[in-house]
Design a protein around this motif. Structure first.
Motif, PDB file in Angstrom:
ATOM      1  N   VAL A  99      -4.250  -7.243   6.345  1.00 55.47           N
ATOM      2  CA  VAL A  99      -2.828  -7.249   6.680  1.00 55.47           C
ATOM      3  C   VAL A  99      -2.001  -6.614   5.567  1.00 55.47           C
ATOM      4  CG1 VAL A  99      -0.875  -8.797   7.057  1.00 55.47           C
ATOM      5  CG2 VAL A  99      -2.983  -9.154   8.291  1.00 55.47           C
ATOM      6  N   SER A 100      -2.469  -6.760   4.319  1.00 55.13           N
ATOM      7  CA  SER A 100      -1.702  -6.192   3.205  1.00 55.13           C
ATOM      8  C   SER A 100      -1.676  -4.671   3.254  1.00 55.13           C
ATOM      9  CB  SER A 100      -2.307  -6.617   1.872  1.00 55.13           C
ATOM     10  OG  SER A 100      -2.285  -7.989   1.746  1.00 55.13           O
ATOM     11  N   VAL A 101      -2.765  -4.051   3.749  1.00 54.34           N
ATOM     12  CA  VAL A 101      -2.852  -2.586   3.668  1.00 54.34           C
ATOM     13  C   VAL A 101      -1.691  -1.888   4.383  1.00 54.34           C
ATOM     14  CG1 VAL A 101      -4.239  -0.582   4.260  1.00 54.34           C
ATOM     15  CG2 VAL A 101      -5.317  -2.565   3.261  1.00 54.34           C
ATOM     16  N   PRO A 102      -1.451  -2.146   5.692  1.00 50.67           N
ATOM     17  CA  PRO A 102      -0.343  -1.420   6.330  1.00 50.67           C
ATOM     18  C   PRO A 102       1.006  -1.735   5.703  1.00 50.67           C
ATOM     19  CG  PRO A 102      -1.241  -3.070   7.820  1.00 50.67           C
ATOM     20  CD  PRO A 102      -2.162  -2.996   6.648  1.00 50.67           C
ATOM     21  N   ILE A 103       1.213  -2.994   5.272  1.00 51.34           N
ATOM     22  CA  ILE A 103       2.512  -3.344   4.689  1.00 51.34           C
ATOM     23  C   ILE A 103       2.702  -2.614   3.367  1.00 51.34           C
ATOM     24  CG2 ILE A 103       3.905  -5.248   3.826  1.00 51.34           C
ATOM     25  CD1 ILE A 103       2.504  -7.019   5.848  1.00 51.34           C
ATOM     26  N   ALA A 104       1.662  -2.617   2.532  1.00 56.96           N
ATOM     27  CA  ALA A 104       1.760  -1.906   1.258  1.00 56.96           C
ATOM     28  C   ALA A 104       1.925  -0.408   1.504  1.00 56.96           C
ATOM     29  CB  ALA A 104       0.514  -2.178   0.416  1.00 56.96           C
ATOM     30  N   TYR A 105       1.264   0.099   2.543  1.00 57.11           N
ATOM     31  CA  TYR A 105       1.333   1.521   2.884  1.00 57.11           C
ATOM     32  C   TYR A 105       2.754   1.909   3.266  1.00 57.11           C
ATOM     33  CZ  TYR A 105      -0.474   5.896   4.857  1.00 57.11           C
ATOM     34  OH  TYR A 105      -0.743   7.203   5.111  1.00 57.11           O
ATOM     35  N   LYS A 106       3.405   1.035   4.042  1.00 56.37           N
ATOM     36  CA  LYS A 106       4.786   1.312   4.446  1.00 56.37           C
ATOM     37  C   LYS A 106       5.745   1.158   3.275  1.00 56.37           C
ATOM     38  CE  LYS A 106       4.457   2.120   8.813  1.00 56.37           C
ATOM     39  NZ  LYS A 106       4.700   3.477   9.294  1.00 56.37           N
ATOM     40  N   MET A 107       5.363   0.334   2.308  1.00 62.74           N
ATOM     41  CA  MET A 107       6.310   0.043   1.230  1.00 62.74           C
ATOM     42  C   MET A 107       6.136   0.953   0.030  1.00 62.74           C
ATOM     43  SD  MET A 107       6.948  -4.018   1.067  1.00 62.74           S
ATOM     44  CE  MET A 107       7.610  -3.870  -0.576  1.00 62.74           C
ATOM     45  N   ARG A 108       5.350   2.022   0.185  1.00 65.98           N
ATOM     46  CA  ARG A 108       5.241   2.950  -0.931  1.00 65.98           C
ATOM     47  C   ARG A 108       6.562   3.656  -1.144  1.00 65.98           C
ATOM     48  NH1 ARG A 108       0.658   6.937   0.138  1.00 65.98           N
ATOM     49  NH2 ARG A 108       1.898   7.093   2.002  1.00 65.98           N
ATOM     50  N   GLY A 109       6.706   4.234  -2.303  1.00 61.82           N
ATOM     51  CA  GLY A 109       7.920   4.980  -2.563  1.00 61.82           C
ATOM     52  C   GLY A 109       9.089   4.064  -2.836  1.00 61.82           C
ATOM     53  N   ARG A 110      10.255   4.647  -2.957  1.00 58.86           N
ATOM     54  CA  ARG A 110      11.418   3.840  -3.309  1.00 58.86           C
ATOM     55  C   ARG A 110      12.307   3.645  -2.105  1.00 58.86           C
ATOM     56  NH1 ARG A 110      12.615   7.199  -8.496  1.00 58.86           N
ATOM     57  NH2 ARG A 110      10.713   6.615  -9.559  1.00 58.86           N
ATOM     58  N   PHE A 111      12.795   2.438  -1.948  1.00 62.20           N
ATOM     59  CA  PHE A 111      13.838   2.212  -0.953  1.00 62.20           C
ATOM     60  C   PHE A 111      14.667   1.031  -1.404  1.00 62.20           C
ATOM     61  CE2 PHE A 111      10.046  -0.019   0.404  1.00 62.20           C
ATOM     62  CZ  PHE A 111      10.512  -1.292   0.652  1.00 62.20           C
ATOM     63  N   ARG A 112      15.795   0.878  -0.765  1.00 58.32           N
ATOM     64  CA  ARG A 112      16.715  -0.186  -1.207  1.00 58.32           C
ATOM     65  C   ARG A 112      16.106  -1.545  -0.898  1.00 58.32           C
ATOM     66  NH1 ARG A 112      22.606   0.859   0.909  1.00 58.32           N
ATOM     67  NH2 ARG A 112      22.948  -1.061  -0.226  1.00 58.32           N
ATOM     68  N   GLY A 113      16.251  -2.438  -1.825  1.00 55.03           N
ATOM     69  CA  GLY A 113      15.779  -3.797  -1.585  1.00 55.03           C
ATOM     70  C   GLY A 113      14.301  -3.981  -1.860  1.00 55.03           C
ATOM     71  N   LYS A 114      13.635  -2.988  -2.438  1.00 54.36           N
ATOM     72  CA  LYS A 114      12.201  -3.138  -2.682  1.00 54.36           C
ATOM     73  C   LYS A 114      11.935  -4.233  -3.698  1.00 54.36           C
ATOM     74  CE  LYS A 114       8.043  -0.724  -3.921  1.00 54.36           C
ATOM     75  NZ  LYS A 114       7.396   0.532  -4.184  1.00 54.36           N
ATOM     76  N   ARG A 115      12.780  -4.251  -4.747  1.00 52.51           N
ATOM     77  CA  ARG A 115      12.576  -5.250  -5.785  1.00 52.51           C
ATOM     78  C   ARG A 115      12.776  -6.657  -5.216  1.00 52.51           C
ATOM     79  NH1 ARG A 115      11.878  -5.136 -11.249  1.00 52.51           N
ATOM     80  NH2 ARG A 115      12.495  -7.080 -12.226  1.00 52.51           N
ATOM     81  N   LEU A 116      13.785  -6.783  -4.348  1.00 52.19           N
ATOM     82  CA  LEU A 116      14.052  -8.082  -3.729  1.00 52.19           C
ATOM     83  C   LEU A 116      12.854  -8.516  -2.889  1.00 52.19           C
ATOM     84  CD1 LEU A 116      16.276 -10.270  -3.068  1.00 52.19           C
ATOM     85  CD2 LEU A 116      16.618  -8.970  -0.975  1.00 52.19           C
ATOM     86  N   PHE A 182      -1.369  -8.608  -1.558  1.00 49.34           N
ATOM     87  CA  PHE A 182      -0.386  -7.548  -1.350  1.00 49.34           C
ATOM     88  C   PHE A 182      -0.035  -6.867  -2.673  1.00 49.34           C
ATOM     89  CE2 PHE A 182       4.048  -6.361  -1.621  1.00 49.34           C
ATOM     90  CZ  PHE A 182       4.090  -5.366  -0.667  1.00 49.34           C
ATOM     91  N   LEU A 183       0.210  -7.669  -3.717  1.00 51.48           N
ATOM     92  CA  LEU A 183       0.577  -7.083  -5.016  1.00 51.48           C
ATOM     93  C   LEU A 183      -0.548  -6.201  -5.546  1.00 51.48           C
ATOM     94  CD1 LEU A 183       2.361  -9.955  -6.919  1.00 51.48           C
ATOM     95  CD2 LEU A 183       3.345  -7.900  -5.956  1.00 51.48           C
ATOM     96  N   LEU A 184      -1.790  -6.664  -5.418  1.00 50.39           N
ATOM     97  CA  LEU A 184      -2.919  -5.865  -5.907  1.00 50.39           C
ATOM     98  C   LEU A 184      -3.010  -4.554  -5.153  1.00 50.39           C
ATOM     99  CD1 LEU A 184      -5.847  -8.373  -6.411  1.00 50.39           C
ATOM    100  CD2 LEU A 184      -4.721  -6.994  -8.115  1.00 50.39           C
ATOM    101  N   ILE A 185      -2.938  -4.637  -3.811  1.00 49.63           N
ATOM    102  CA  ILE A 185      -3.143  -3.426  -3.020  1.00 49.63           C
ATOM    103  C   ILE A 185      -2.001  -2.452  -3.233  1.00 49.63           C
ATOM    104  CG2 ILE A 185      -3.222  -2.569  -0.643  1.00 49.63           C
ATOM    105  CD1 ILE A 185      -5.033  -4.855  -0.012  1.00 49.63           C
TER     106      ILE A 185
END
Lengths: 305, 292
Positions: A99-116, A182-185
């Motif tokens: 489950v972590s793979v697609p979420i991490a894949y979508k969350m690559r790069g920079r976008f607003r609210g990533k740190r949150l 998720f953090l590792l992947i």
């Protein structure tokens, strides 16, 4: 003239040589800095482990060196705990990784609210076993909010039993294990150079082909490592199996068996034997995964990581 | 920069891609939202219950009160638990940094025979679950009459903490340029002053990060503390576990209010930690060590 220096050096070489030669091989006084750490680990990790190993071969109730192991493997209740642990740990670790793979894949790069979002994902680490267990008991319980919603929406006719069985422990493993996976992947993914994928895109590869033939092969060593570490976490499910599970039945995991033998029946020898079996299973599974990993691509991923 | 270009590239590849990618995107974000809803449900169930007067089978408790918190404070002897937890955590942090940092300096800078073996010794406690080596360790500590006391709890908690400091500090020291030390030595600094006046200031951020993470881990460490603690050396987590496990003695709300206090203090610690450490970067550094 040319031979004179060698004549003067030779006798000196005999004296200074041992220290000098050792230093050339990297052994000198600065290694003393390592000594406290190594000594500590030998004394408090390796020695207890070997002590436990030795203790496991000298059973309290006699019957030969292997009596504890024989008892463990001949008693279906004890033997079954291995299967129960694996049946909980492997699906939970796999679920967290997959489950972590697609979420991490979508969350690559920079976008607003990533740190949150990253911070929110770290929150479950602070919950601790007890709050997670209490929360699951109350939220998923017969009178909990989830069952109320399901009944009011007429999805089920009567409340579903989700705690004090396999699923309660499974959910607790997902809540504590998913943020970690998720953090590792996502850190592995950030190490893969995005230009590789763009190169494939310019050659006309669709997103599935890019993922399947570029990202996934580069990511799979990381996936193997993440699976191993998630499995280590899921393997020692002691508190949640006791609190949200059914500790004497469906979730009688091996760590409960070991604790029960050592600190409730005061049979330290049997407890150590079960711990040794636990460690052996753990190392076999990690060994298999790492062997599989060693057969995959190991080179650079071209990124910053 | 590269990432921005990538997302830009996504949009330019035309409508065909976006049409295919879109359901997947929705599914992924839907999953994340579902996870957070369940998480919020779990947390709010406990939080609301800790303020409830009575709550049986209804959507919302009959009334709200704060007296469970003052109850928990006195009946759990919370001030003593907090003191013990703080003592254990602080001693573990200080000792593991003192033992771990010199060791990681050697591992980062030197090549010597048996280095792989030493690395393996520091890696194994990370790869083996604490409860596995905790049972023989606790047995041994009971035998030498250290378990059940504060010192036993501290010793047991040091076992995973020292390797953790070593594994996080080794890559950190590797990235400090060795030329700086060489320059200091050339200017006539002796080993002690190289350490105290050149290396130590450079290592402060790394030591701080490792220390805070060890603190968070130790406060949250259940298995080892549970196996070695006696009645007067319990930390907050272990006391909480006992109060839940022997349920029926205390009111549910009282346990919940204590769980909320525990989580709140962990969150404060973690927020402080996140100011010093970027979780994804730290994991990368640690992972490389584990992988290597």
């Amino acid at each position: 003239m040319t031979t004179a220096p060698s004549v003067t050096v030779l006798p000196g070489r005999g004296k200074a040589s041992l220290r000098h030669r050792l230093a050339e091989r990297g052994i000198d006084r600065s290694l003393a800095l390592l000594a406290p750490g190594v000594l500590f680990m030998l004394l408090l990790f390796l020695y207890p482990f070997l002590y436990g190993l030795q203790l496991s071969f000298s059973p309290q109730h006699g019957g030969g060196a292997l009596a504890n192991y024989r008892t463990f493997f001949s008693d279906p209740y004890l033997r079954g705990s291995i299967g129960i642990t694996l049946w909980l740990g492997i699906p939970a670790a796999l679920f967290n990784v997959v489950v972590s793979v697609p979420i991490a894949y979508k969350m690559r790069g920079r976008f607003r609210g990533k740190r949150l979002l990253t911070t929110l994902l770290v929150v479950p680490i602070t919950l601790g076993t007890v709050l997670t267990a209490e929360g699951l008991l109350e939220f998923l319980g017969q009178a909990g909010w989830l069952n109320k919603i399901l009944v009011d929406l007429h999805l089920v006719s009567q409340p579903v039993r989700l705690v004090h069985n396999y699923w309660g422990v499974f959910f607790s493993l997902v809540i504590t294990g998913f943020p970690f996976a998720f953090l590792l992947i996502s850190s592995y993914l950030s190490g893969i150079d995005p230009s590789l994928e763009r190169a494939a895109a310019t050659l006309g590869a669709g997103w599935w082909h890019r993922f399947r033939h570029i990202t996934l092969p580069l990511l799979s060593p990381g996936l193997a490592m993440t699976f191993c570490l998630s499995f280590v976490l899921a393997f020692s499910v002691f508190p949640s199996a006791q609190l949200v599970g059914d500790p004497s039945g469906a979730t009688h995991v091996i760590s409960i068996a070991a604790y029960h033998a050592a600190f409730e029946q005061y049979d330290y020898s049997m407890g150590s034997a079960i711990s040794m079996i636990m460690a052996a299973i753990m190392l076999v599974i990690i060994g298999v995964v790492l062997f599989w990993r060693s057969r995959m691509y190991r080179g650079s991923t071209g990124g910053k990581g | 920069m590269a990432a921005d270009a990538l997302t830009g590239g996504h949009d330019q590849t035309g409508s065909r891609h976006r049409l295919i990618a879109k359901p997947g995107t929705w599914l992924v974000w839907g999953g994340v939202v579902l996870f957070f809803i369940c998480l919020a449900g779990v947390i709010f169930s406990v939080a609301v219950d800790s303020f409830a007067t009575r709550w049986f089978g209804s959507w919302w408790p009959q009334g709200l009160t704060t007296h469970w918190y003052s109850d928990a404070w006195s009946s759990f002897n919370l001030s003593q638990l907090m003191t013990v937890t703080g003592e254990v955590a602080l001693v573990v942090v200080v000792v593991s940094v003192l033992i771990g940092v010199p060791a990681s300096y050697v591992l980062a800078r030197r090549q010597f025979p048996g280095k792989k073996l030493v690395m393996l010794l520091f890696l194994l406690p990370v790869l083996i679950p604490p409860i596995t080596y905790g049972i023989p360790l606790a047995t041994l500590l009971y035998k030498v009459h250290l378990a059940g006391r504060l010192s036993g709890v501290i010793l047991a908690n040091l076992v995973p903490s020292v390797p953790f400091v070593v594994l996080t500090m080794t890559p950190f020291i590797e990235q400090v340029d060795p030329k700086i030390e060489a320059a200091a030595r050339m200017c006539g600094a002796r080993t002690t002053s190289v350490f105290t006046r050149v290396l130590a200031p450079l290592l402060v951020p790394g030591v701080l990060a490792a220390g805070i993470l060890v603190l968070v881990r130790t406060v949250g460490m259940f298995d080892l503390t549970f196996l070695t603690a006696g009645p007067s050396s319990q930390t907050l987590v272990v006391a909480l576990y006992y109060s839940v496990f022997s349920a029926g003695i205390r009111a549910q709300q009282s346990i919940d209010s204590m769980a909320v206090i525990y989580t709140a203090s962990m969150m404060v610690l973690l927020i402080i930690a996140l100011r010093f450490v970027n979780p994804t970067q730290l994991v990368t550094r640690m992972k490389e060590e584990v992988a290597g």
